[in-house]
Scaffold this active site. Structure first.
Site, PDB file in Angstrom:
ATOM      1  N   SER A 104       0.802  -1.232   0.000  1.00 47.15           N
ATOM      2  CA  SER A 104       0.000   0.000   0.000  1.00 47.15           C
ATOM      3  C   SER A 104       0.829   1.274   0.000  1.00 47.15           C
ATOM      4  O   SER A 104       0.269   2.361  -0.178  1.00 47.15           O
ATOM      5  CB  SER A 104      -0.954   0.005   1.203  1.00 47.15           C
ATOM      6  OG  SER A 104      -2.007  -0.898   0.990  1.00 47.15           O
ATOM      7  N   LYS A 158       0.247   3.258  -3.066  1.00 47.13           N
ATOM      8  CA  LYS A 158      -0.910   4.140  -3.215  1.00 47.13           C
ATOM      9  C   LYS A 158      -0.511   5.617  -3.244  1.00 47.13           C
ATOM     10  O   LYS A 158      -1.198   6.439  -3.855  1.00 47.13           O
ATOM     11  CB  LYS A 158      -1.908   3.879  -2.089  1.00 47.13           C
ATOM     12  CG  LYS A 158      -2.501   2.475  -2.100  1.00 47.13           C
ATOM     13  CD  LYS A 158      -3.314   2.198  -0.844  1.00 47.13           C
ATOM     14  CE  LYS A 158      -3.844   0.767  -0.833  1.00 47.13           C
ATOM     15  NZ  LYS A 158      -4.544   0.433   0.431  1.00 47.13           N
ATOM     16  N   VAL A 200       1.349  -3.532   3.996  1.00 50.45           N
ATOM     17  CA  VAL A 200       1.366  -4.787   4.752  1.00 50.45           C
ATOM     18  C   VAL A 200       2.583  -5.654   4.430  1.00 50.45           C
ATOM     19  O   VAL A 200       2.783  -6.688   5.050  1.00 50.45           O
ATOM     20  CB  VAL A 200       0.065  -5.604   4.558  1.00 50.45           C
ATOM     21  CG1 VAL A 200      -1.128  -4.844   5.105  1.00 50.45           C
ATOM     22  CG2 VAL A 200      -0.127  -6.001   3.101  1.00 50.45           C
ATOM     23  N   TYR A 254      -4.234   3.811   8.176  1.00 48.38           N
ATOM     24  CA  TYR A 254      -5.573   3.247   8.372  1.00 48.38           C
ATOM     25  C   TYR A 254      -6.125   3.624   9.744  1.00 48.38           C
ATOM     26  O   TYR A 254      -6.024   4.782  10.146  1.00 48.38           O
ATOM     27  CB  TYR A 254      -5.551   1.730   8.143  1.00 48.38           C
ATOM     28  CG  TYR A 254      -4.806   1.337   6.911  1.00 48.38           C
ATOM     29  CD1 TYR A 254      -5.225   1.815   5.668  1.00 48.38           C
ATOM     30  CD2 TYR A 254      -3.674   0.539   6.956  1.00 48.38           C
ATOM     31  CE1 TYR A 254      -4.537   1.492   4.511  1.00 48.38           C
ATOM     32  CE2 TYR A 254      -2.982   0.203   5.798  1.00 48.38           C
ATOM     33  CZ  TYR A 254      -3.419   0.682   4.591  1.00 48.38           C
ATOM     34  OH  TYR A 254      -2.739   0.362   3.445  1.00 48.38           O
ATOM     35  N   TYR A 286      -4.479  -3.145  -9.831  1.00 46.18           N
ATOM     36  CA  TYR A 286      -4.218  -2.852  -8.421  1.00 46.18           C
ATOM     37  C   TYR A 286      -3.292  -3.897  -7.789  1.00 46.18           C
ATOM     38  O   TYR A 286      -2.339  -3.555  -7.077  1.00 46.18           O
ATOM     39  CB  TYR A 286      -5.545  -2.780  -7.667  1.00 46.18           C
ATOM     40  CG  TYR A 286      -5.420  -2.604  -6.179  1.00 46.18           C
ATOM     41  CD1 TYR A 286      -5.022  -1.385  -5.647  1.00 46.18           C
ATOM     42  CD2 TYR A 286      -5.710  -3.650  -5.307  1.00 46.18           C
ATOM     43  CE1 TYR A 286      -4.907  -1.216  -4.274  1.00 46.18           C
ATOM     44  CE2 TYR A 286      -5.603  -3.492  -3.947  1.00 46.18           C
ATOM     45  CZ  TYR A 286      -5.195  -2.275  -3.434  1.00 46.18           C
ATOM     46  OH  TYR A 286      -5.077  -2.118  -2.071  1.00 46.18           O
TER      47      TYR A 286
END
Length: 303
Positions: free
Chosen positions: A63, A66, A256, A238, A190
């Site tokens: 992530s 992103k 992660v 998050y 993705y």
């Protein structure tokens, strides 16, 4: 302050404590990674790079990617992205369906999985997945000044065969007309985006533009750089974003795979990696190392 000595102490402390957290077992390829690993790299405003630990070991940035996809999309379409994705912390897990249902298919922010799927969908507009992925890789390579950055196809395949929650999120977004492309195309892009692998040295160099360091490749306007850093601070970890901000005082984006990219505006770009995760799905040892680094150096966006 002797930064090389400090980084070496952080590495030694991580190995002495040997409290590594748990790897991301729900992605089979990541489940095989030895959690007892640590690397940290820091690029300073004068361009010098300092590292400790396994800073030449490649890992799946997951992530953290992103951030770069968002940078590409903001450069392409600007502020119109925010009609499809919010800018607020979620307070829920990165793959939660709950808020997406309550808020009628508009994800809270571009760093939770649903928001990242919408961002990737926007990057795909009118193009094949190969072209969208080439843009992301091209941006990261240019930002880091290193062409030796690639996608790990085995990790991408591992995610594609087990990412059922992401499949559900994509279909739910499509049901609200918040995906322009077919879910299968968005998901495939993705999963490959998340499977980009880098070293901490490459990642720290790639973050120079977000940190606004002198001499960084000019890929982002100052406004976009500040907005990405703001989202990293409020949404980058998050439902653990508030805790990370409280402990470090710095914008960061986790993955992660155990990586964290941190920006110290005008001062430094930091990348840390340790694959064991805490309860929020963020690198346990990496978070502790950034907290200790911030305390020792006094680096903080709050002065």
């Amino acid at each position: 302050m002797n930064l090389p000595d400090l980084l070496a102490r952080l590495d030694a402390h991580a190995h002495a404590a040997a409290d590594w957290g748990q790897v991301a077992t729900y992605i089979p390829e990541l489940a095989q990674v030895d959690p007892a690993q640590f690397a940290i790299s820091v690029v300073l405003a004068d361009g010098t790079l300092h590292s400790a630990g396994q800073s030449q070991t490649r890992f799946s940035i997951q992530s953290v990617s992103k951030v770069f996809t968002l940078a590409c999309v903001l450069s392409r379409i600007g502020e119109s992205l925010w009609a499809r994705v919010g800018r607020e912390p979620s307070g829920d897990r990165f793959d939660s369906m709950l808020l997406l249902e309550q808020e009628q298919g508009r994800p809270r922010n571009p760093f939770i999985n649903a928001g990242a799927l919408v961002t990737t969908d926007e990057l795909l507009a009118g193009r094949a997945p190969r072209d969208a992925l080439s843009e992301i890789l091209g941006f990261i390579r240019a930002a880091s000044g290193d062409d030796d950055i690639h996608i790990d196809s085995e990790v991408a395949h591992s995610e594609a065969t087990t990412g059922f929650r992401n499949v559900a999120l994509a279909n739910y977004l499509k049901s609200y007309d918040n995906l322009k492309n077919m879910p299968e195309m968005v998901l495939g892009t993705y999963f490959h985006q998340c499977a980009i692998e880098m070293t901490t040295e490459q990642l720290a160099r790639a973050g120079r533009g977000i940190a606004g360091l002198p001499g960084a490749p000019l890929l982002l306007s100052p406004v976009k750089r500040r907005r990405i850093a703001a989202l990293m601070m409020t949404c980058g970890h998050y439902d653990g974003s508030g805790d990370f901000a409280f402990r470090t005082g710095l914008p960061g984006k986790s993955g992660v795979g155990g990586g964290i990219l941190v920006a110290v505006p005008g001062v430094a770009s930091i990348a840390v990696w340790s694959p064991g995760l805490n309860a929020w799905g963020n690198s346990k040892v990496g978070t502790e190392a950034i907290e200790a680094l911030a305390q020792e150096t006094g680096w903080s966006v709050f002065g």
